[in-house]
Design an enzyme around this catalytic site. Structure first.
Site, PDB file in Angstrom:
ATOM      1  N   LYS A 126      32.595  25.376  34.783  1.00  0.00           N
ATOM      2  CA  LYS A 126      34.008  25.345  34.386  1.00  0.00           C
ATOM      3  C   LYS A 126      34.727  26.472  35.112  1.00  0.00           C
ATOM      4  O   LYS A 126      34.108  27.464  35.502  1.00  0.00           O
ATOM      5  CB  LYS A 126      34.145  25.528  32.872  1.00  0.00           C
ATOM      6  CG  LYS A 126      35.410  24.917  32.290  1.00  0.00           C
ATOM      7  CD  LYS A 126      35.308  23.407  32.136  1.00  0.00           C
ATOM      8  CE  LYS A 126      36.600  22.831  31.574  1.00  0.00           C
ATOM      9  NZ  LYS A 126      36.503  21.386  31.341  1.00  0.00           N
ATOM     10  N   ASP A 166      41.795  19.872  34.512  1.00  0.00           N
ATOM     11  CA  ASP A 166      41.724  20.121  33.069  1.00  0.00           C
ATOM     12  C   ASP A 166      43.160  20.433  32.647  1.00  0.00           C
ATOM     13  O   ASP A 166      44.101  20.028  33.343  1.00  0.00           O
ATOM     14  CB  ASP A 166      40.747  21.275  32.772  1.00  0.00           C
ATOM     15  CG  ASP A 166      40.403  21.393  31.291  1.00  0.00           C
ATOM     16  OD1 ASP A 166      40.924  22.322  30.658  1.00  0.00           O
ATOM     17  OD2 ASP A 166      39.650  20.555  30.755  1.00  0.00           O
TER      18      ASP A 166
END
Length: 444
Positions: A126, A166
């Protein structure tokens, strides 16, 4: 002290000021207790949990950029490469003022299990930055994205780490970053997913997380002898995940009556007008206050409260820790049958426990919202083969992946005596796959 308790304590001590990461590790390891206790000696000898809660690599860097007035700004960028035991790191980039190392680590840790559940060869990672795209011009967004990629490109590649979008990172941001990666490296490869259709993107990627959430919701209800068609749903959020969750819910015969943004929420007793919502959020990029101007029967409320409406199914699709214990109590009082997470960890630990204790079907985000990353992996496959599949081909593969995830987490929960506990089932199923890969590859 048990091995699980040791590791939870160690994570808190070694990662101070990272409450989201502490929360994620605690929730996962607590649900894995029966599996870990069954294999405690071998796991402890191989320091398996220590290796699992420590990222393989975490990168932090400055991102200088110039605004339209000539003022220089400096943000902080991150990429946490958590676990590559089953494939290249895969996980989104988040641009939001709240981004810090602890949040990125929590998301990367969760991503490792989510990616394992898809059955596809992708590891967990991430990244992101504490940059706020809201209110910025396209030129400012481009300046930031190019500066961000000028540092990030050193650590990613189609066979090592493939980021995606995201919160705050959509097609525009992916495009700017992809262009900069290509410009620096001279490589035209599938290094980012969520790309535009004209340069290697996949059909159905935009819809994938929301659609996947509803495919899993429909299947998990079916396992519990409940039909989705005819049910009333509450959805939080009004971004990509929420919009396409609403769309697929309506296609499957459910009625969605709420949505929200960071300022407030809408209750529309006749059902959310999807075309109006898309116009406001995707075209005008406006606030939900615009919705009630066109729908006089709808109500707009400032602040929180989206979970106070009486519904059969709740689908939190906004952000982490948005569904609190008092919300869980309200849902239970109103007879809610199921809560399925579209966002990453949107339900607090206490709220999750309360819902489960009161017989509400609960599908955790690492399973329920895995459709997005699954379709990103399908985009990687298309890029590798220099092919483009039709929308229906991708959608069919997505649906099968989500159905398979549902049955895998159901059977994993049953194997360890936790029938109906899909949090435990998701963690166990993902954990087992990662452990098998890590064990096979030795101490690395």
């Amino acid at each position: 002290m048990s091995y699980v308790d040791e590791i939870i304590q160690e994570v808190v001590v070694k990662n101070p000021s990272e409450p989201e990461f502490h929360q994620a590790v605690k929730e996962v390891l607590e649900s894995l207790r029966p599996v870990i206790e069954e294999n405690e000696d071998s796991y402890r000898r191989e320091a398996l949990l220590e290796r699992m809660v420590n990222p393989e690599r975490q990168i932090k860097f400055r991102v200088p950029w110039v605004d339209d007035q000539g003022q220089v700004h400096v943000n902080t960028g991150y990429r946490v490469q958590f676990n590559s035991s089953i494939g290249p790191y895969k996980g989104g980039l988040r641009f939001h003022p709240s981004v810090n190392l602890g949040i990125i680590k929590f998301l990367g840790f969760e991503q490792s299990f989510k990616n394992a559940l898809t059955g596809l060869p992708i590891g967990g990672g991430k990244g992101g930055a504490d940059f706020d795209p809201k209110g910025k011009s396209d030129r400012e967004i481009m300046a930031f994205c190019q500066s961000f990629m000028t540092e990030l490109y050193k650590y990613i590649g189609c066979g090592s780490d493939v980021p995606a979008g995201d919160i705050g990172v959509g097609a525009r941001e992916i495009g700017y970053m992809y262009g900069q990666y290509k410009r620096i490296t001279g490589l035209y490869e599938g290094v980012l997913t969520g790309k535009g259709l004209s340069y290697g993107g996949s059909l159905a990627r935009t819809e994938a997380t929301g659609y996947g959430l509803l495919y899993l919701t429909e299947e998990i209800l079916k396992i519990n002898n409940i039909k989705l068609a005819g049910k009333t749903c509450a959805v939080s959020g009004s971004g990509n995940v929420a919009i396409y969750a609403i769309e697929k819910a309506q296609q499957l015969g459910a009625k969605v009556v709420t949505c929200s943004d960071s300022n407030g929420w809408i209750y529309d007793p006749k059902g959310i007008d999807l075309e109006l919502l898309k116009e406001i959020k995707e075209v005008k990029r406006a606030r939900l206050t615009e919705y009630v101007k066109a729908r006089p029967d709808a109500q707009y409320h400032d602040g929180r409260g989206v979970w106070s409406i009486k519904v059969d199914i709740a689908l939190p699709c906004a952000t982490q820790n948005e569904l609190l214990p008092e919300d869980a109590k309200q849902l239970v009082e109103n007879g809610c049958l199921a809560v399925c997470e579209g966002a990453n960890m949107p339900t607090t630990f206490e709220a999750t426990e309360y819902l489960q204790e009161h017989g509400v079907i609960f599908a955790p985000g690492k399973a329920a919202n895995a459709g997005g990353v699954a379709t990103s992996a399908l985009e990687m496959t298309q890029n590798s083969e220099r092919l483009s599949w039709t929308f229906d081909e991708v959608d069919a593969k997505l649906k099968q992946i989500m159905v398979d995830i549902t049955h895998n987490i159901d059977s994993a929960a049953k194997r360890y005596g936790h029938e109906g506990n899909y949090v435990a089932g998701a963690n166990i199923a993902g954990f087992e796959k990662i452990v098998n890969a890590m064990t096979a590859q030795g101490i690395v």
